[in-house]
Design an enzyme around this catalytic site. Sequence first.
Site, PDB file in Angstrom:
ATOM      1  N   HIS A  55      -0.122  17.444 -19.660  1.00 53.31           N
ATOM      2  CA  HIS A  55       0.541  17.585 -20.961  1.00 53.31           C
ATOM      3  C   HIS A  55       1.697  18.561 -20.789  1.00 53.31           C
ATOM      4  O   HIS A  55       1.533  19.620 -20.160  1.00 53.31           O
ATOM      5  CB  HIS A  55      -0.446  18.109 -22.014  1.00 53.31           C
ATOM      6  CG  HIS A  55       0.183  18.228 -23.368  1.00 53.31           C
ATOM      7  ND1 HIS A  55       0.458  17.126 -24.154  1.00 53.31           N
ATOM      8  CD2 HIS A  55       0.625  19.308 -24.051  1.00 53.31           C
ATOM      9  CE1 HIS A  55       1.043  17.534 -25.280  1.00 53.31           C
ATOM     10  NE2 HIS A  55       1.144  18.850 -25.247  1.00 53.31           N
ATOM     11  N   GLY A  81       6.299   6.386 -15.776  1.00 53.81           N
ATOM     12  CA  GLY A  81       5.454   6.715 -14.631  1.00 53.81           C
ATOM     13  C   GLY A  81       6.072   7.647 -13.601  1.00 53.81           C
ATOM     14  O   GLY A  81       5.801   7.520 -12.409  1.00 53.81           O
TER      15      GLY A  81
HETATM   16  C1  GRF Z   1       4.910  13.476 -19.295  1.00 51.76           C
HETATM   17  O1  GRF Z   1       5.728  14.435 -19.897  1.00 51.76           O
HETATM   18  C2  GRF Z   1       3.468  13.853 -19.413  1.00 51.76           C
HETATM   19  O2  GRF Z   1       3.265  15.222 -19.366  1.00 51.76           O
HETATM   20  C3  GRF Z   1       3.099  13.307 -20.769  1.00 51.76           C
HETATM   21  O3  GRF Z   1       3.804  12.090 -20.879  1.00 51.76           O
HETATM   22  C4  GRF Z   1       4.957  12.144 -20.053  1.00 51.76           C
HETATM   23  C5  GRF Z   1       4.877  10.979 -19.131  1.00 51.76           C
HETATM   24  O4  GRF Z   1       6.020  10.886 -18.312  1.00 51.76           O
HETATM   25  N1  GRF Z   1       1.669  13.162 -20.893  1.00 51.76           N
HETATM   26  P1  GRF Z   1       5.985   9.948 -17.042  1.00 51.76           P
HETATM   27  O5  GRF Z   1       5.612   8.557 -17.527  1.00 51.76           O
HETATM   28  O6  GRF Z   1       5.004  10.484 -16.086  1.00 51.76           O
HETATM   29  O7  GRF Z   1       7.385   9.977 -16.508  1.00 51.76           O
END
Ligand code: GRF
Length: 216
Positions: A110, A12
Amino acid sequence: MRPVAILISGRGSNMSALIEAASADGFPAEIALVISNRADAPGLANAQAKGIKTLVIESKPFGKDRAGFEQVLQAALDAHRIEVICLAGFMRLFTAEFVQRWYGRMLNIHPSLLPSFPGLDPHGQALRAGVKISGATVHFVIPETDAGPIIMQGAVPVANDDTADTLAARVLGVEHQIYPQALRLLATDGIKIDRDVTTNTAGVDANDCLIAPTVI
Ligand code: GRF
């Protein structure tokens, strides 16, 4: 102020960036709720520490019954009068019906410059393709995975000696900048969608460009 729910499955860090930005005076959206589909998501504790209400709706017991999971999720969203969903590392696919219901109100981030490198291992895909610039994309969610009207993108250079991990770390820095900005744009009605393409009111200077690698 529009009540926003952030959906997570893991650490997160994007969630934290959104919570941080939204806590500033004058931010046009309120993070009302964080929902995780996994009880062990590390991000839950961070949200609680910042005083944000959290909910766990375990998706595993629903197995392939996506609609059943979404019924419980929708009830929670309704109960909190949520108007916008931000997916932030949420590792569960939705039915087309759920996505249609939230069209224009559900965002995802993404870690690639979509439409390049959707799906798994985007950084490995970028390195194998030899691109010199990568980045991240915030987009509206449509039934197709990692596709949909693009709201904002941020770019980073790719270094010769990058690994998927070093590139991921660089891209993550830009993710944390663009996700709050994209939510701000949405919450101030700064985005119009026309035939799955967005236009926004934040202008760009046509002379601005980003080139990588730079040649000195
Ligand atoms: C991020 O790289 C986001 O772009 C992808 O999953 C990852 C989540 O990371 N969809 P976090 O949980 O927000 O640190």
